[in-house]
Design an enzyme around this catalytic site. Structure first.
Site, PDB file in Angstrom:
ATOM      1  N   HIS A   1       0.930  -1.076   0.046  1.00  0.00           N
ATOM      2  CA  HIS A   1      -0.094  -0.078  -0.030  1.00  0.00           C
ATOM      3  C   HIS A   1       0.806   1.219  -0.017  1.00  0.00           C
ATOM      4  O   HIS A   1       0.861   2.058  -0.810  1.00  0.00           O
ATOM      5  CB  HIS A   1      -1.040   0.192   1.242  1.00  0.00           C
ATOM      6  CG  HIS A   1      -1.943   1.026   1.457  1.00  0.00           C
ATOM      7  ND1 HIS A   1      -3.079   0.989   0.943  1.00  0.00           N
ATOM      8  CD2 HIS A   1      -1.687   2.384   1.722  1.00  0.00           C
ATOM      9  CE1 HIS A   1      -3.601   2.341   1.246  1.00  0.00           C
ATOM     10  NE2 HIS A   1      -2.892   3.015   1.490  1.00  0.00           N
ATOM     11  N   GLU A   2       1.845   1.260   1.109  1.00  0.00           N
ATOM     12  CA  GLU A   2       2.530   2.424   1.210  1.00  0.00           C
ATOM     13  C   GLU A   2       3.693   2.517  -0.149  1.00  0.00           C
ATOM     14  O   GLU A   2       3.911   3.949  -0.614  1.00  0.00           O
ATOM     15  CB  GLU A   2       3.298   2.610   2.463  1.00  0.00           C
ATOM     16  CG  GLU A   2       2.481   2.713   3.440  1.00  0.00           C
ATOM     17  CD  GLU A   2       1.452   3.689   3.710  1.00  0.00           C
ATOM     18  OE1 GLU A   2       1.635   5.005   3.187  1.00  0.00           O
ATOM     19  OE2 GLU A   2       0.247   3.740   4.139  1.00  0.00           O
TER      20      GLU A   2
ATOM     21  N   GLU B   1      -4.875   7.437  -3.362  1.00  0.00           N
ATOM     22  CA  GLU B   1      -5.249   6.512  -2.843  1.00  0.00           C
ATOM     23  C   GLU B   1      -5.379   5.223  -3.938  1.00  0.00           C
ATOM     24  O   GLU B   1      -5.390   4.021  -3.767  1.00  0.00           O
ATOM     25  CB  GLU B   1      -6.448   6.529  -1.791  1.00  0.00           C
ATOM     26  CG  GLU B   1      -6.825   5.232  -1.148  1.00  0.00           C
ATOM     27  CD  GLU B   1      -5.823   5.155   0.164  1.00  0.00           C
ATOM     28  OE1 GLU B   1      -4.904   5.939   0.336  1.00  0.00           O
ATOM     29  OE2 GLU B   1      -6.193   4.316   0.678  1.00  0.00           O
TER      30      GLU B   1
ATOM     31  N   HIS C   1       1.996   4.387  -2.885  1.00  0.00           N
ATOM     32  CA  HIS C   1       2.166   5.971  -2.495  1.00  0.00           C
ATOM     33  C   HIS C   1       3.311   6.580  -2.906  1.00  0.00           C
ATOM     34  O   HIS C   1       3.407   7.585  -3.554  1.00  0.00           O
ATOM     35  CB  HIS C   1       1.856   6.207  -0.933  1.00  0.00           C
ATOM     36  CG  HIS C   1       0.130   6.104  -0.651  1.00  0.00           C
ATOM     37  ND1 HIS C   1      -1.005   6.878  -1.236  1.00  0.00           N
ATOM     38  CD2 HIS C   1      -0.254   5.561   0.406  1.00  0.00           C
ATOM     39  CE1 HIS C   1      -1.905   6.572  -0.841  1.00  0.00           C
ATOM     40  NE2 HIS C   1      -1.877   5.872   0.265  1.00  0.00           N
TER      41      HIS C   1
HETATM   42 ZN    ZN Z   1      -3.176   5.179   1.737  1.00  0.00          ZN
END
Ligand code: ZN
Length: 493
Positions: A258-259, A288, A262
């Site tokens: 997830h990160e 996101e 980003h």
């Molecule tokens: Zn996030």
């Protein structure tokens, strides 16, 4: 470069440099700082925030912006000017006394929340939360009087309105509720499959392996540990964090994916423009979409587990002995109504967001009183999920957002899910099936696609236009719903 142009960029890059310093201090606060350092750090951070705010809203900045109106001569110039004006106008609309008051109220509400949450004591949190809500209502009233919530939304997702979100979320809500009924399994053996013990250093090694597979430049990035995972920084200094539970590998693994999504976005901005008003990430929803893409569309796919299960087995000793790739695929995709948003699966997750969106709208319109929040939360929760939180810390008090004044922010989490499925559909037309890319270990092609279509454009286009450019359609729930049913129907038939 003409003088007007030079003055504009010089002024904004100076502010960007200040904000980068602020971000490193915030990163340090969460990752490195000794616990007693909090007050000192709050002092440094508030001085930097004050200086940055003064610079951004000063009469001389207004002059710089005005002069640049006749000096802007290409698409980036015009986008930078548009973003600078938008920000300036928004800041000027909000009286500085109200901004100061909000930051004081939020500081108090956050510490009240931290104290009251473990005891589930909503009454202790109520007065300071009520103060934050009433100041936020005052701010929201500065925008569209017909729909004050729009002013808050627009801060996180440029151009997004209740009028557009309502039908999007309504269709999502209907279909997801049906899906939850259809796909929920009680007594799933997910915990048995995933519950092997993996020492922290091995988990970190696995996390770093995936960041390399994704194509993240670790000479321009760092991976560390914090209580709440986050990504900060940009371009050549991007820092992501995760957390480790030795008895549950998925916490760090999906956290890193997830990160990492980003972080790739921040590294993929246009190096010529990332310090300028329009060179930064498009919106929170688009941000996101990147993290969710890597976490769910890739990390929770059958192809991913087919490809990487052997590596995970061999790295983790006997922790998952006897499991198959299919066991893992099923386990990481179990669907269950649960109380905590951040632990929710990708189907039920959106109901958590819709719940908060409906409540926030009511609070800002003055239709819901802060004092009635626990009752309303529990009633809506049991209507949506069929279960009622046994305590407020598993219910209305679980998230930090409201105490720090982040209202209008939650919807971007679901928008990210919707965008990620829209982008996936467009990507597969161009690159071929995602499953084939994953199975062949061609993840950097996914990164390159995102860089080309999403990252490098920054805020050159508002989120709705960017999505339309990539996918040919405006923001829509349909590709996401189709993605879910294609995935879960065969799993739970
Ligand atoms: Zn996030």
């Amino acid at each position: 470069m003409n003088n007007r142009k030079e003055n504009f960029y010089k002024a904004y890059r100076e502010i960007h440099n200040l904000m980068e310093a602020q971000q490193v201090l915030e990163w340090d606060q969460q990752v490195m700082m000794p616990v007693k350092g909090n007050d000192q750090r709050a002092g440094s951070l508030s001085v930097l925030a004050k200086i940055a705010h003064e610079k951004m809203t000063s009469p001389s900045m207004e002059e710089v912006i005005r002069e640049f109106e006749s000096g802007a001569d290409d698409d980036w110039d015009r986008a930078n000017l548009r973003e600078a004006k938008r920000f300036f106008d928004r800041q000027r609309k909000i009286p500085s006394a109200l901004i100061a008051e909000k930051s004081r109220a939020c500081a108090m509400a956050q510490s009240a929340w931290e104290k009251a949450k473990p005891a589930s004591d909503f009454q202790a949190f109520l007065p300071s939360l009520d103060r934050v809500i009433s100041i936020t209502r005052e701010i929201a009233a500065l925008g569209n009087p017909e729909e004050p919530y729009d002013f808050l939304l627009d801060d996180y997702e440029l151009g997004m309105t209740v009028r557009e979100l309502d039908p999007l979320f309504e269709s999502l809500k209907q279909r997801i509720r049906e899906m939850v009924k259809k796909y929920s399994r009680t007594g799933s053996d997910a915990d048995k499959v995933l519950g092997g013990t993996v020492p922290r250093d091995i988990q970190e090694k696995i996390g770093r392996f995936f960041l390399a597979e994704m194509g993240l430049d670790m000479e321009a990035g760092r991976l560390d540990v914090s209580a709440h995972p986050f990504t900060s920084g940009t371009m050549n200094d991007v820092r992501l964090t995760t957390r480790y539970r030795e008895d549950f590998l998925p916490t760090s693994l999906f956290g890193v994916l997830h990160e990492g999504g980003h972080a790739l976005y921040e590294q993929g901005l246009d190096p010529e423009h990332f310090r300028d008003p329009a060179g930064q990430a498009c919106s929170l929803g688009i941000h996101e979409s990147q993290s969710r893409f890597w976490e769910n569309l890739i990390g929770r796919s059958r192809a991913f587990w087919g490809k990487y299960h052997p590596m995970i087995l061999s790295e983790t000793g006997g922790a998952f002995a006897g499991t198959t790739a299919e066991d893992f695929y099923r386990a990481v995709n179990s669907v269950r109504a649960s109380f905590i948003r951040v632990e929710a699966d990708e189907v039920t997750y959106n109901l958590h967001i819709i719940l908060r969106y409906e409540i926030e709208k009511g609070l800002i319109r003055g239709e819901i009183r802060t004092a009635d929040l626990p009752e309303i939360w529990n009633a809506k929760f049991s209507d949506l999920f069929g279960i009622e939180p046994p305590s407020h810390n598993l219910g209305v008090m679980q998230d930090v957002h409201w105490s720090v004044g982040l209202i209008g922010y939650f919807p971007t989490y679901s928008l990210g899910n919707l965008y990620s499925a829209q982008i996936a559909r467009a990507m597969q037309k161009e690159l071929g099936g995602l499953d084939e890319l994953i199975s062949a270990g061609r993840l950097t092609e996914v990164k390159n696609y995102m860089r080309e279509k999403v990252h490098r454009h920054g805020k050159l286009f508002p989120p709705r236009d960017l999505i339309r450019m990539i996918t040919g359609s405006p923001p829509s729930a349909e590709p996401f719903l189709e993605y879910l049913s294609c995935k879960y129907d065969p799993l739970f038939a």
